[in-house]
Motif scaffolding. Structure first.
Motif, short mmCIF file in Angstrom:
data_model
loop_
_atom_site.label_atom_id
_atom_site.label_comp_id
_atom_site.label_asym_id
_atom_site.label_seq_id
_atom_site.Cartn_x
_atom_site.Cartn_y
_atom_site.Cartn_z
N GLU A 2 1.09 -1.63 -0.07
CA GLU A 2 0.04 -0.44 -0.08
C GLU A 2 0.37 1.69 0.11
OE1 GLU A 2 -3.18 0.41 3.43
OE2 GLU A 2 -3.43 -1.70 2.38
N GLU A 6 -3.32 4.84 2.82
CA GLU A 6 -4.26 4.04 3.20
C GLU A 6 -3.88 2.87 4.64
OE1 GLU A 6 -6.10 3.06 1.42
OE2 GLU A 6 -5.90 4.68 0.26
N LYS A 9 -5.45 5.20 6.74
CA LYS A 9 -6.31 5.30 6.78
C LYS A 9 -7.14 3.58 7.44
CE LYS A 9 -7.26 7.85 2.52
NZ LYS A 9 -7.04 7.46 1.25
N GLU A 10 -6.36 3.14 7.15
CA GLU A 10 -7.02 1.45 7.56
C GLU A 10 -6.22 1.24 9.57
OE1 GLU A 10 -5.72 -3.61 7.56
OE2 GLU A 10 -4.99 -1.89 5.10
#
Length: 141
Positions: A2, A6, A9-10
């Protein structure tokens, strides 16, 4: 693998939001940190030196007058979308003002920081780097 934001965010369960809904001062808030980090990274990657030297060099590049001068170079290079974000930031009325800056410099710097924040949240890191490279004279880094 990623890239970008990302992982952040995850791990923190963050959702994408419409960037047009952020206030220009919110964009400037994050853009200030983004630009500071880019400048610090550039300076550190140039080689190890005393921290007080790093601080002096970074401070000369992140102050409002320096950001304002950068915008004189960058404004003709901006896309219509970027110009709109810059102008929203520049025209935002902040309850505070920089201690050592004119109102005009402070407003242009706020617009610049809003643009940096917008590009960061948009995950357009290359464009951030391109604009910083174009806006800082070679002899200043």
């Amino acid at each position: 693998m990623e890239t970008g934001l990302e992982n952040l965010k995850e791990l923190f369960h963050l959702e994408d939001r419409d960037l047009r809904t952020y206030s220009p001062l919110t964009l400037a808030y994050i853009g200030d940190g983004v630009y500071e980090l880019v400048i610090r990274t550039i300076l550190v990657k140039h080689g190890n030196c005393p921290v007080n030297q790093l601080h002096k060099r970074a401070s000369s590049l992140v102050k409002a007058s320096a950001q304002s001068a950068m915008m004189e170079i960058l404004e003709p290079m901006l896309t219509p979308e970027e110009l709109a974000v810059y102008k929203r930031g520049r025209n935002a009325h902040s309850p505070t003002m920089a201690k050592h800056a004119t109102m005009a410099d402070y407003r242009r710097a706020t617009g610049f920081e809003a643009l940096m924040g917008y590009l960061y949240l948009k995950e357009d890191f290359l464009r951030i780097f391109q604009l910083v490279r174009a806006g800082i004279p070679e002899d200043k880094i």
